[in-house]
Scaffold this active site. Structure first.
Site, PDB file in Angstrom:
ATOM      1  N   CYS A   1       1.024  -1.201  -0.114  1.00 39.64           N
ATOM      2  CA  CYS A   1       0.142  -0.015   0.070  1.00 39.64           C
ATOM      3  C   CYS A   1       0.694   1.326   0.046  1.00 39.64           C
ATOM      4  O   CYS A   1       1.797   1.469   0.954  1.00 39.64           O
ATOM      5  CB  CYS A   1      -0.754   0.162   1.134  1.00 39.64           C
ATOM      6  SG  CYS A   1      -1.687   1.587   1.642  1.00 39.64           S
TER       7      CYS A   1
ATOM      8  N   ASN B   1     -12.649   9.784  -1.881  1.00 39.10           N
ATOM      9  CA  ASN B   1     -13.283   9.147  -2.981  1.00 39.10           C
ATOM     10  C   ASN B   1     -13.503   7.513  -2.511  1.00 39.10           C
ATOM     11  O   ASN B   1     -12.563   7.236  -1.897  1.00 39.10           O
ATOM     12  CB  ASN B   1     -12.157   9.033  -4.066  1.00 39.10           C
ATOM     13  CG  ASN B   1     -12.077  10.363  -4.693  1.00 39.10           C
ATOM     14  OD1 ASN B   1     -13.278  11.101  -4.940  1.00 39.10           O
ATOM     15  ND2 ASN B   1     -11.009  10.979  -4.921  1.00 39.10           N
TER      16      ASN B   1
ATOM     17  N   THR C   1      -8.131   5.868  -6.668  1.00 33.70           N
ATOM     18  CA  THR C   1      -6.723   5.158  -7.135  1.00 33.70           C
ATOM     19  C   THR C   1      -5.997   4.393  -5.938  1.00 33.70           C
ATOM     20  O   THR C   1      -5.279   3.436  -6.164  1.00 33.70           O
ATOM     21  CB  THR C   1      -5.904   5.976  -7.729  1.00 33.70           C
ATOM     22  OG1 THR C   1      -5.635   6.944  -6.820  1.00 33.70           O
ATOM     23  CG2 THR C   1      -6.801   6.326  -8.979  1.00 33.70           C
TER      24      THR C   1
ATOM     25  N   HIS D   1      -8.092   8.258   2.981  1.00 36.88           N
ATOM     26  CA  HIS D   1      -7.598   9.066   2.802  1.00 36.88           C
ATOM     27  C   HIS D   1      -8.584  10.281   2.456  1.00 36.88           C
ATOM     28  O   HIS D   1      -9.642  10.119   1.878  1.00 36.88           O
ATOM     29  CB  HIS D   1      -6.581   9.184   1.879  1.00 36.88           C
ATOM     30  CG  HIS D   1      -6.917   8.944   0.554  1.00 36.88           C
ATOM     31  ND1 HIS D   1      -6.812   7.651  -0.082  1.00 36.88           N
ATOM     32  CD2 HIS D   1      -7.092   9.797  -0.572  1.00 36.88           C
ATOM     33  CE1 HIS D   1      -7.345   7.727  -1.270  1.00 36.88           C
ATOM     34  NE2 HIS D   1      -7.456   8.985  -1.540  1.00 36.88           N
TER      35      HIS D   1
HETATM   36  P1  5GP Z   1      -7.847   8.917  -4.765  1.00 43.98           P
HETATM   37  O1  5GP Z   1      -8.166   9.190  -6.236  1.00 43.98           O
HETATM   38  O2  5GP Z   1      -7.539   7.655  -4.571  1.00 43.98           O
HETATM   39  O3  5GP Z   1      -8.810   9.363  -3.827  1.00 43.98           O
HETATM   40  O4  5GP Z   1      -6.267   9.855  -4.532  1.00 43.98           O
HETATM   41  C1  5GP Z   1      -5.117   9.208  -4.415  1.00 43.98           C
HETATM   42  C2  5GP Z   1      -4.331  10.695  -4.481  1.00 43.98           C
HETATM   43  O5  5GP Z   1      -3.060  10.158  -3.906  1.00 43.98           O
HETATM   44  C3  5GP Z   1      -4.042  11.161  -5.752  1.00 43.98           C
HETATM   45  O6  5GP Z   1      -4.756  12.533  -5.741  1.00 43.98           O
HETATM   46  C4  5GP Z   1      -2.655  11.028  -6.275  1.00 43.98           C
HETATM   47  O7  5GP Z   1      -1.935  12.041  -6.587  1.00 43.98           O
HETATM   48  C5  5GP Z   1      -2.002  10.981  -4.832  1.00 43.98           C
HETATM   49  N1  5GP Z   1      -0.825   9.992  -4.672  1.00 43.98           N
HETATM   50  C6  5GP Z   1      -0.714   9.124  -5.509  1.00 43.98           C
HETATM   51  N2  5GP Z   1       0.622   8.240  -5.020  1.00 43.98           N
HETATM   52  C7  5GP Z   1       1.259   9.237  -4.308  1.00 43.98           C
HETATM   53  C8  5GP Z   1       2.425   9.318  -3.837  1.00 43.98           C
HETATM   54  O8  5GP Z   1       3.353   8.413  -3.958  1.00 43.98           O
HETATM   55  N3  5GP Z   1       2.840  10.505  -2.850  1.00 43.98           N
HETATM   56  C9  5GP Z   1       1.780  11.429  -2.700  1.00 43.98           C
HETATM   57  N4  5GP Z   1       2.169  12.373  -1.856  1.00 43.98           N
HETATM   58  N5  5GP Z   1       0.557  11.259  -3.435  1.00 43.98           N
HETATM   59  C10 5GP Z   1       0.311  10.240  -4.169  1.00 43.98           C
HETATM   60 ZN    ZN Z   2      -2.339   1.357   3.659  1.00 41.00          ZN
END
Ligand code: 5GP
Ligand code: ZN
Length: 115
Positions: free
Chosen positions: A4, A88, A96, A101
């Site tokens: 993760c 989300n 994603t 979060h």
């Molecule tokens: P979701 O679409 O799952 O709500 O958001 C996941 C978020 O995690 C995205 O906005 C993406 O830019 C961020 N994200 C993905 N991988 C990383 C990472 O390695 N570091 C940081 N700081 N943000 C990440």
């Molecule tokens: Zn986790």
């Protein structure tokens, strides 16, 4: 969970720009910001994959996450100007990363649209 991304960030195995941290919560800058301030706030424990997975025993942790959101907003200087908190859950929300979060978005006047 070693596979993760957010657990690896919490463990310090992947670098992040830390905004706020306490015993229960970590806040760090999103790697692909969608607003002048775009912070992700996560429970350190991988307790739920998304909001849909939250259970009764997560209630106190969730309150701590929201206190962490307030702290992060104050550190970023958007606690008076305001901010949006987004989470989300699942495919239609384009989730994603499957570690619960909250996106904290601010630093400009956001539109009234969600999608
Ligand atoms: P979701 O679409 O799952 O709500 O958001 C996941 C978020 O995690 C995205 O906005 C993406 O830019 C961020 N994200 C993905 N991988 C990383 C990472 O390695 N570091 C940081 N700081 N943000 C990440
Ligand atoms: Zn986790």
């Amino acid at each position: 969970m070693t596979d993760c991304i957010f657990c690896r960030i919490v463990a310090g195995q992947i670098p992040s720009a830390k905004v706020y941290e306490d015993e229960h919560v970590l806040a760090f800058d999103d790697i692909a910001p969608q607003a002048p301030v775009h912070v992700l706030v996560v429970p350190k424990q991988h307790t739920a994959a998304s909001a849909q997975d939250i259970r009764e025993h997560d209630a106190e942790l969730l309150a701590r996450v929201f206190l962490g959101i307030q702290k992060a907003a104050a550190i970023k200087g958007i606690h008076h100007s305001g901010y949006r908190v987004v989470t989300n859950a699942g495919p239609d929300a384009a989730q994603t990363v499957f570690h619960l979060h909250f996106h904290v978005l601010g630093g400009r006047r956001l539109t009234g649209h969600f999608g």
